[in-house]
Design a protein around this motif. Sequence first.
Motif, PDB file in Angstrom:
ATOM      1  N   ILE A 150       5.798  15.324   4.299  1.00  0.00           N
ATOM      2  CA  ILE A 150       4.704  15.499   5.264  1.00  0.00           C
ATOM      3  C   ILE A 150       5.228  15.087   6.632  1.00  0.00           C
ATOM      4  O   ILE A 150       5.590  13.927   6.850  1.00  0.00           O
ATOM      5  CB  ILE A 150       3.480  14.656   4.846  1.00  0.00           C
ATOM      6  N   GLY A 151       5.310  16.038   7.538  1.00  0.00           N
ATOM      7  CA  GLY A 151       5.822  15.777   8.881  1.00  0.00           C
ATOM      8  C   GLY A 151       5.603  17.030   9.713  1.00  0.00           C
ATOM      9  O   GLY A 151       5.158  18.066   9.187  1.00  0.00           O
ATOM     10  N   ILE A 152       5.912  16.966  10.986  1.00  0.00           N
ATOM     11  CA  ILE A 152       5.728  18.154  11.840  1.00  0.00           C
ATOM     12  C   ILE A 152       6.821  18.162  12.901  1.00  0.00           C
ATOM     13  O   ILE A 152       7.442  17.129  13.172  1.00  0.00           O
ATOM     14  CB  ILE A 152       4.296  18.165  12.446  1.00  0.00           C
ATOM     15  N   PHE A 201       5.689  11.619  -2.334  1.00  0.00           N
ATOM     16  CA  PHE A 201       5.414  12.025  -0.954  1.00  0.00           C
ATOM     17  C   PHE A 201       6.371  11.316   0.000  1.00  0.00           C
ATOM     18  O   PHE A 201       6.554  10.098  -0.104  1.00  0.00           O
ATOM     19  CB  PHE A 201       3.972  11.675  -0.557  1.00  0.00           C
ATOM     20  N   ILE A 202       6.946  12.093   0.896  1.00  0.00           N
ATOM     21  CA  ILE A 202       7.779  11.516   1.957  1.00  0.00           C
ATOM     22  C   ILE A 202       6.991  11.682   3.251  1.00  0.00           C
ATOM     23  O   ILE A 202       6.705  12.815   3.652  1.00  0.00           O
ATOM     24  CB  ILE A 202       9.116  12.269   2.087  1.00  0.00           C
ATOM     25  N   ILE A 203       6.613  10.569   3.876  1.00  0.00           N
ATOM     26  CA  ILE A 203       5.892  10.680   5.150  1.00  0.00           C
ATOM     27  C   ILE A 203       6.935  10.530   6.257  1.00  0.00           C
ATOM     28  O   ILE A 203       7.509   9.451   6.445  1.00  0.00           O
ATOM     29  CB  ILE A 203       4.784   9.608   5.292  1.00  0.00           C
ATOM     30  N   ALA A 204       7.190  11.647   6.943  1.00  0.00           N
ATOM     31  CA  ALA A 204       8.283  11.695   7.921  1.00  0.00           C
ATOM     32  C   ALA A 204       7.709  11.758   9.330  1.00  0.00           C
ATOM     33  O   ALA A 204       7.096  12.756   9.710  1.00  0.00           O
ATOM     34  CB  ALA A 204       9.151  12.922   7.646  1.00  0.00           C
ATOM     35  N   SER A 205       7.866  10.690  10.071  1.00  0.00           N
ATOM     36  CA  SER A 205       7.400  10.707  11.457  1.00  0.00           C
ATOM     37  C   SER A 205       8.158   9.652  12.253  1.00  0.00           C
ATOM     38  O   SER A 205       8.097   8.469  11.921  1.00  0.00           O
ATOM     39  CB  SER A 205       5.895  10.419  11.512  1.00  0.00           C
ATOM     40  N   LYS A 206       8.852  10.118  13.265  1.00  0.00           N
ATOM     41  CA  LYS A 206       9.620   9.180  14.094  1.00  0.00           C
ATOM     42  C   LYS A 206       8.701   8.087  14.646  1.00  0.00           C
ATOM     43  O   LYS A 206       8.985   6.904  14.531  1.00  0.00           O
ATOM     44  CB  LYS A 206      10.290   9.961  15.235  1.00  0.00           C
ATOM     45  N   THR A 207       7.575   8.499  15.210  1.00  0.00           N
ATOM     46  CA  THR A 207       6.678   7.546  15.862  1.00  0.00           C
ATOM     47  C   THR A 207       5.657   6.947  14.895  1.00  0.00           C
ATOM     48  O   THR A 207       5.108   5.888  15.142  1.00  0.00           O
ATOM     49  CB  THR A 207       5.888   8.274  16.964  1.00  0.00           C
ATOM     50  N   ALA A 235       3.539   2.523  -4.070  1.00  0.00           N
ATOM     51  CA  ALA A 235       4.966   2.252  -3.819  1.00  0.00           C
ATOM     52  C   ALA A 235       5.882   3.187  -4.609  1.00  0.00           C
ATOM     53  O   ALA A 235       7.000   3.468  -4.187  1.00  0.00           O
ATOM     54  CB  ALA A 235       5.277   0.809  -4.177  1.00  0.00           C
ATOM     55  N   LYS A 236       5.411   3.671  -5.762  1.00  0.00           N
ATOM     56  CA  LYS A 236       6.263   4.549  -6.577  1.00  0.00           C
ATOM     57  C   LYS A 236       6.162   6.014  -6.155  1.00  0.00           C
ATOM     58  O   LYS A 236       6.911   6.864  -6.641  1.00  0.00           O
ATOM     59  CB  LYS A 236       5.872   4.416  -8.052  1.00  0.00           C
ATOM     60  N   HIS A 237       5.186   6.300  -5.280  1.00  0.00           N
ATOM     61  CA  HIS A 237       4.936   7.711  -4.938  1.00  0.00           C
ATOM     62  C   HIS A 237       4.973   8.016  -3.444  1.00  0.00           C
ATOM     63  O   HIS A 237       4.844   9.181  -3.063  1.00  0.00           O
ATOM     64  CB  HIS A 237       3.583   8.146  -5.519  1.00  0.00           C
ATOM     65  N   PHE A 238       5.109   6.992  -2.600  1.00  0.00           N
ATOM     66  CA  PHE A 238       5.139   7.231  -1.149  1.00  0.00           C
ATOM     67  C   PHE A 238       6.312   6.491  -0.522  1.00  0.00           C
ATOM     68  O   PHE A 238       6.463   5.286  -0.723  1.00  0.00           O
ATOM     69  CB  PHE A 238       3.836   6.748  -0.469  1.00  0.00           C
ATOM     70  N   VAL A 239       7.134   7.228   0.226  1.00  0.00           N
ATOM     71  CA  VAL A 239       8.167   6.585   1.040  1.00  0.00           C
ATOM     72  C   VAL A 239       8.011   7.101   2.467  1.00  0.00           C
ATOM     73  O   VAL A 239       7.376   8.144   2.702  1.00  0.00           O
ATOM     74  CB  VAL A 239       9.603   6.863   0.514  1.00  0.00           C
ATOM     75  N   ALA A 240       8.575   6.350   3.420  1.00  0.00           N
ATOM     76  CA  ALA A 240       8.431   6.752   4.833  1.00  0.00           C
ATOM     77  C   ALA A 240       9.792   6.877   5.494  1.00  0.00           C
ATOM     78  O   ALA A 240      10.731   6.145   5.162  1.00  0.00           O
ATOM     79  CB  ALA A 240       7.584   5.716   5.563  1.00  0.00           C
ATOM     80  N   LEU A 241       9.872   7.818   6.440  1.00  0.00           N
ATOM     81  CA  LEU A 241      11.063   7.981   7.279  1.00  0.00           C
ATOM     82  C   LEU A 241      10.574   7.784   8.703  1.00  0.00           C
ATOM     83  O   LEU A 241       9.768   8.585   9.197  1.00  0.00           O
ATOM     84  CB  LEU A 241      11.649   9.388   7.133  1.00  0.00           C
TER      85      LEU A 241
END
Length: 550
Positions: A150-152, A201-207, A235-241
């Motif tokens: 998930i990112g844009i 889910f990978i939550i990808a957002s620089k800011t 914690a087992k299903h969501f990581v962030a970048l």
Amino acid sequence: MTQPVDLPAWQALGQHFQASSKTTLRDLFAADNGRFDQFQLNAAGLFLDYSKNHITKETTSLLVQLADQSQLQNKIEAMFSGDVVNPTEGRPALHTALRNRSDKPVLVDGSDVMPGINNVIDRMRAFSDRVRNGEWKGHTGQAITDVVNIGIGGSDLGPLMACEALDAFAHDRLKLHFVSNVDGSHLASTIKHLNPQSTLFIIASKTFTTQETLANANSAKQWFLESDAEQGDVAKHFVALSTNTERVTEFGIDSVNMFEFWDWVGGRYSLWSAIGLPVMLCIGAERFVQFLEGAHAMDEHFRTAPLASNMPVTMALLTIWYNNFHSAHSHLIAPYDQYLHRFPAYLQQLTMESNGKSVHVDGSPISCDTGPIVWGEPGTNGQHAYFQLVHQGTHIIPTDFILPMESLNPIGNHHELLMANCFAQSEALMMGKNSEELTLEMQSAGAGPDEIDRLTGHRTFAGNRPSNTIMMQRLDARALGALIACYEHKVFVESAIWDINPFDQWGVELGKQLASAIQTELAGGKSVTGHDASTNGLINRTLKMRNLHA
Ligand code: F6P
């Protein structure tokens, strides 16, 4: 400050354009059959044929003088060395450090950033190995089958494009999905067939402040929690970048599950950072490193090759030549490879968010045209859609054809057909078809003089339309890395000549501010008067229609 248009080489190019504009590409090839050998380059596994352009030795020499007079070499060095090349945000732009495969340190404010970069790559590798081999389990003990990024913008387009481009090397079990649009349909249609117990889910957002991404991330979390999961299972299903630990923690993702990067990585240049995690999950750590190596090889070429034989520099100078002297303000990217189907969309952000600027680095207005409009679709599909305009329309559209020599899916003679079509398009664009050739063709098909006369205007092609052809042995991780880095540097060279900052994007801010205010008004439900009449009308009509259907 000297404006680019006041540089002696710019003036000389203007005169050269006037003197040479009547000479056609046919003329140039007829006068010199060594053009193919003369106007070609090899770098980092890529081959560039740029002979089908409106250039002579004099043109290229003047363009290189323009690059010299724009202090290009110093600007390249400043970028690689970590100088603040993005002054409006007070930052360096060090995407090249992310793929620095040499042992050389890269200093930012006196400290080496390489240990931090390598540490994140190691953490990404450990994580991706566990997900890929099934060791990383969901909360009910199932291995991960689906990964949703998930990112844009840069947190979506790069990894999406690269996962598609390298799909031939994709992991068998893991399916990669990308949700970017805040339109609920994007998330809904993606998760519709997924099992929350085996989805990551990978939550990808620089800011980690981007409205669209946070809305999608919150809804994804809600969907997950509405299955039989508990808060502790997140914690087992969501990581962030991200670069923003505080916001990531606030969202509910433990910083242990966050892969960090740094503010000196621009969003549209972030594919090489933790933002590349979906790519590593898709193709594995070893191939991801090859991807970085391909880009690094192009970096080395760009930094060390003389300007006259430098691939990104040559491609950029051709764009300057067409955009600023031939008034050709559109650039077509035509990959003859289905795997590259998202490459034009990725390049749109890279080039148009970088070079869509109207002021110089010092803030003074610019007196020449800047970034062209970039667009495209894979061939051969484009041939049956927009190529008509490219061949016979009134606009001259310089085109980049991109083609691997070897297919990753050799079926019958498909690849030969693909290659033949690619070469045929660049030949047709350049050579066209004149009335003598058409007359002979129609006569031998049995047409009479009246019919030939009636159709000549329609069936002749002016030709004389320029193109580059970029080839590689096959589209693997290394070649893709080199190709992307080549375009990144091309965009940088253009910005250096126009003297603009390619690393900021203030132009996207106004819309974000207005959207946030309008969203509050829509949620409030009361009719508004504070905008222009059209915007008031649209909002009020929406509120009324919503009430009618409530
Ligand atoms: O659209 C503007 C922009 O800032 C892009 O430059 C960036 O890639 C995108 O938004 C996403 O930003 P973030 O990664 O911070 O969510």
